[in-house]
Design a protein around this motif. Structure first.
Motif: not given
Length: 319
Positions: A171-191
């Motif tokens: 929804r309006d929070a970026g926790d899922l994106a941030l945590w999963s992006g960090l855990a999976d080595g994403a190149e860019t995370i948009l929150v």
């Protein structure tokens, strides 16, 4: 207090069943009757209320979703709807209520308390967007679902040498994106909590390509906007073949992780303890692995924030 009620409201999250189980069994342990309210606040208004026994919550701790079912209810946002709900609670002799859900559910719980009905909130949402607790029930399970999906997407991204945009919930929070992006080595995370510049995203992708990188993963929180639109813009500006995956409601399902089962059990039991102690208008939470209780009104008044240090780290590690 001799009789309490429990309901789940809003979006479902893995671990809600474990919380229901904890509420029922903790209450019965203290010789308190428990009544389950089906279909959230809608069911409360309509009197969809049944007594729950020990066996009613047997064999549910490992199941996703909620045995009480859930629904969104516009009527309960009105004073008339709230009064109807209280009339039903009084009709069944229920003296206190445990509400399991997110901020919309907590708004309803706050209204009940303002009308003089003792209510305790238990944070259950995959979004992890409730202030007053480090984690909400369902976040860990949803996070692991996202990570598993990204791992699979990375395999095909590597094989086809493509850029992949993955849109996650929150929804309006970026926790899922941030945590999963960090855990999976994403190149860019948009929150949603951090402004982004598409030119910076494009520059990062091009720098990676210049040093021989053949594929990239970009995580987009749904609160930012459409992952499809962002993917199209990236392909247009970079010329890189780009694919978009919107994970959707798969993130809400599945058997809860051990972390969510334990968290839900602890929070559900704590909610009953607060009612026994005569407290109301509170939400239970966990901070630094210690159970806490905060005023629901205070929790709702605070804006959700992501972990700034974690976000910074994700940028540093994805150079």
């Amino acid at each position: 207090m001799k009789r309490i009620g429990v309901l789940t409201s809003g979006g479902d999250s893995p671990g809600m069943n474990a919380a229901i189980r904890a509420v029922v069994r903790k209450a019965i342990y203290h010789d308190i009757e428990v009544y389950g309210i089906y279909q959230g606040y809608s069911g409360l208004i309509n009197g969809q209320i049944e007594k729950l026994e020990l066996g009613s919550v047997g064999d549910i701790i490992h199941r996703g979703g909620t045995m009480l079912h859930t629904a969104r209810c516009e009527e309960f946002k009105t004073l008339e709807g709230q009064k109807k709900g209280i009339e039903q609670l009084n009709k069944f002799g229920i003296e206190g209520l445990v509400v399991i859900g997110g901020d919309g559910s907590f708004q309803g719980a706050r209204k009940l308390t303002e009308h003089g009905f003792p209510t305790i909130g238990v944070p259950g949402t995959i979004d992890n967007d409730i202030s007053g607790t480090d984690y909400t029930i369902g976040f860990d399970t949803a996070l692991n679902t996202v990570i598993d999906a990204i791992d699979k997407i990375r395999d095909t991204a590597t094989s086809h040498e493509r850029t992949y945009v993955v849109e996650v919930m929150g929804r309006d929070a970026g926790d899922l994106a941030l945590w999963s992006g960090l855990a999976d080595g994403a190149e860019t995370i948009l929150v949603p909590e951090v402004e982004y510049n598409m030119d910076d995203v494009v520059s990062r992708l091009k720098r990676g390509a210049d040093r021989g990188k053949k594929h990239s993963i970009i995580i987009v929180a749904e609160g930012i906007g459409s992952g499809v639109d962002i993917g199209n813009e990236i392909e247009e500006k970079t010329g890189f073949e780009t694919r978009v995956t919107v994970l959707g409601h798969i993130q809400r399902g599945g058997s809860p992780t051990a972390a969510d089962r334990v968290l839900a059990s602890r929070l559900g039991a704590k909610a009953v303890e607060l009612l026994i102690d005569g407290q109301e208008g509170k939400m239970v939470g966990i901070e630094k692995n210690i159970l806490v209780a905060h005023d629901i009104a205070d929790a709702l008044s605070r804006e959700h924030q992501i972990d700034a240090e974690m976000y910074k780290l994700s940028q540093e590690l994805s150079i």
